[in-house]
Scaffold this motif. Sequence first.
Motif, PDB file in Angstrom:
ATOM      1  N   GLU A 154      -5.723   7.141   5.395  1.00  0.00           N
ATOM      2  CA  GLU A 154      -6.020   7.234   3.976  1.00  0.00           C
ATOM      3  C   GLU A 154      -4.882   6.502   3.282  1.00  0.00           C
ATOM      4  O   GLU A 154      -3.731   6.941   3.342  1.00  0.00           O
ATOM      5  N   VAL A 155      -5.212   5.372   2.671  1.00  0.00           N
ATOM      6  CA  VAL A 155      -4.203   4.483   2.115  1.00  0.00           C
ATOM      7  C   VAL A 155      -4.645   4.007   0.745  1.00  0.00           C
ATOM      8  O   VAL A 155      -5.793   3.577   0.580  1.00  0.00           O
ATOM      9  N   GLU A 156      -3.754   4.069  -0.207  1.00  0.00           N
ATOM     10  CA  GLU A 156      -4.015   3.503  -1.531  1.00  0.00           C
ATOM     11  C   GLU A 156      -3.446   2.097  -1.573  1.00  0.00           C
ATOM     12  O   GLU A 156      -2.360   1.844  -1.042  1.00  0.00           O
ATOM     13  N   GLY A 157      -4.159   1.178  -2.215  1.00  0.00           N
ATOM     14  CA  GLY A 157      -3.626  -0.153  -2.466  1.00  0.00           C
ATOM     15  C   GLY A 157      -3.875  -1.178  -1.389  1.00  0.00           C
ATOM     16  O   GLY A 157      -3.428  -2.321  -1.528  1.00  0.00           O
ATOM     17  N   LEU A 158      -4.560  -0.831  -0.306  1.00  0.00           N
ATOM     18  CA  LEU A 158      -4.919  -1.808   0.729  1.00  0.00           C
ATOM     19  C   LEU A 158      -6.391  -1.685   1.046  1.00  0.00           C
ATOM     20  O   LEU A 158      -6.918  -0.578   1.130  1.00  0.00           O
TER      21      LEU A 158
ATOM     22  N   ASP B   2      -7.731   0.826  17.908  1.00  0.00           N
ATOM     23  CA  ASP B   2      -8.914   1.092  17.094  1.00  0.00           C
ATOM     24  C   ASP B   2      -8.394   1.622  15.766  1.00  0.00           C
ATOM     25  O   ASP B   2      -7.928   2.759  15.700  1.00  0.00           O
ATOM     26  N   ALA B   3      -8.425   0.790  14.723  1.00  0.00           N
ATOM     27  CA  ALA B   3      -7.859   1.154  13.419  1.00  0.00           C
ATOM     28  C   ALA B   3      -8.931   1.058  12.343  1.00  0.00           C
ATOM     29  O   ALA B   3      -9.662   0.068  12.280  1.00  0.00           O
ATOM     30  N   ALA B   4      -9.006   2.069  11.488  1.00  0.00           N
ATOM     31  CA  ALA B   4      -9.958   2.048  10.390  1.00  0.00           C
ATOM     32  C   ALA B   4      -9.471   2.952   9.265  1.00  0.00           C
ATOM     33  O   ALA B   4      -8.780   3.942   9.502  1.00  0.00           O
ATOM     34  N   LEU B   5      -9.839   2.578   8.053  1.00  0.00           N
ATOM     35  CA  LEU B   5      -9.578   3.435   6.894  1.00  0.00           C
ATOM     36  C   LEU B   5     -10.635   4.524   6.835  1.00  0.00           C
ATOM     37  O   LEU B   5     -11.787   4.294   7.204  1.00  0.00           O
ATOM     38  N   GLU B   6     -10.229   5.684   6.400  1.00  0.00           N
ATOM     39  CA  GLU B   6     -11.175   6.771   6.132  1.00  0.00           C
ATOM     40  C   GLU B   6     -11.768   6.529   4.750  1.00  0.00           C
ATOM     41  O   GLU B   6     -11.060   6.108   3.835  1.00  0.00           O
ATOM     42  N   CYS B   7     -13.016   6.767   4.616  1.00  0.00           N
ATOM     43  CA  CYS B   7     -13.664   6.566   3.316  1.00  0.00           C
ATOM     44  C   CYS B   7     -13.508   7.763   2.420  1.00  0.00           C
ATOM     45  O   CYS B   7     -13.323   8.844   2.790  1.00  0.00           O
TER      46      CYS B   7
ATOM     47  N   GLY C 288       0.817  -1.210   0.000  1.00  0.00           N
ATOM     48  CA  GLY C 288       0.000   0.000   0.000  1.00  0.00           C
ATOM     49  C   GLY C 288       0.850   1.260   0.000  1.00  0.00           C
ATOM     50  O   GLY C 288       2.068   1.209   0.175  1.00  0.00           O
ATOM     51  N   THR C 289       0.164   2.371  -0.194  1.00  0.00           N
ATOM     52  CA  THR C 289       0.819   3.676  -0.138  1.00  0.00           C
ATOM     53  C   THR C 289       0.068   4.545   0.858  1.00  0.00           C
ATOM     54  O   THR C 289      -1.080   4.914   0.611  1.00  0.00           O
ATOM     55  N   PRO C 290       0.699   4.859   1.990  1.00  0.00           N
ATOM     56  CA  PRO C 290       0.009   5.718   2.963  1.00  0.00           C
ATOM     57  C   PRO C 290      -0.055   7.157   2.459  1.00  0.00           C
ATOM     58  O   PRO C 290       0.968   7.724   2.093  1.00  0.00           O
ATOM     59  N   GLN C 291      -1.247   7.707   2.411  1.00  0.00           N
ATOM     60  CA  GLN C 291      -1.438   9.114   2.043  1.00  0.00           C
ATOM     61  C   GLN C 291      -1.462   9.978   3.290  1.00  0.00           C
ATOM     62  O   GLN C 291      -0.869  11.042   3.309  1.00  0.00           O
ATOM     63  N   ALA C 292      -2.171   9.525   4.319  1.00  0.00           N
ATOM     64  CA  ALA C 292      -2.258  10.257   5.585  1.00  0.00           C
ATOM     65  C   ALA C 292      -2.637   9.284   6.696  1.00  0.00           C
ATOM     66  O   ALA C 292      -3.493   8.411   6.499  1.00  0.00           O
ATOM     67  N   LEU C 293      -1.992   9.451   7.844  1.00  0.00           N
ATOM     68  CA  LEU C 293      -2.320   8.678   9.039  1.00  0.00           C
ATOM     69  C   LEU C 293      -2.555   9.659  10.179  1.00  0.00           C
ATOM     70  O   LEU C 293      -1.735  10.550  10.406  1.00  0.00           O
ATOM     71  N   ASP C 294      -3.666   9.502  10.865  1.00  0.00           N
ATOM     72  CA  ASP C 294      -3.968  10.322  12.036  1.00  0.00           C
ATOM     73  C   ASP C 294      -3.968   9.379  13.233  1.00  0.00           C
ATOM     74  O   ASP C 294      -4.858   8.532  13.362  1.00  0.00           O
ATOM     75  N   VAL C 295      -2.949   9.492  14.076  1.00  0.00           N
ATOM     76  CA  VAL C 295      -2.774   8.571  15.200  1.00  0.00           C
ATOM     77  C   VAL C 295      -2.895   9.338  16.506  1.00  0.00           C
ATOM     78  O   VAL C 295      -2.235  10.357  16.709  1.00  0.00           O
ATOM     79  N   LYS C 296      -3.748   8.834  17.387  1.00  0.00           N
ATOM     80  CA  LYS C 296      -3.903   9.401  18.731  1.00  0.00           C
ATOM     81  C   LYS C 296      -3.574   8.315  19.740  1.00  0.00           C
ATOM     82  O   LYS C 296      -3.980   7.166  19.573  1.00  0.00           O
TER      83      LYS C 296
END
Length: 146
Positions: free
Chosen positions: A107-111, A141-146, A74-82
């Motif tokens: 926000e990830v492309e390819g996964l 708690d992990a999820a992709l943004e739509c 995959g290609t990470p575009q943006a990760l928001d981690v708290k």
Amino acid sequence: MPTRTARTAWNGGLQDGSGQVELSSSKVGTYDVSFPKRAADEAGGATSPEELVAAAHSSCYAMQLSAFIAEAGGTPQALDVKADVSLGEDPAGGFKLTGITLTVRGEVEGLDDDGFKAAADKAKEQCPISKALTGVEITLDAALEC
């Protein structure tokens, strides 16, 4: 790999004292610390060991997750981690970290969602700060943004 350094200057007792923690290696700042503010709901302009652990954990986790996303294709575009780090009483006496909750939105492309969650779980186990904190329950708690 380098060693990083922080230094704390403390004056007074636990309840009436205060200090300043300096991020010595990076020289990015010096921050006030005090136990009453550490134990209060509002930090009142002071940081705490728990907030510094949360900063270390969220940044380490983000770096590790970005590596595992790429490793999975995959290609990470943006990760928001708290990271939420909780302090509580230790039944053996004193206080201890009682839990850490990592929340990540990506926000990830390819996964797909399953691929992202697998990378997120792997990062939770493999990030160096997670490894250092093995005595604390860490939830994710992990999820992709739509």
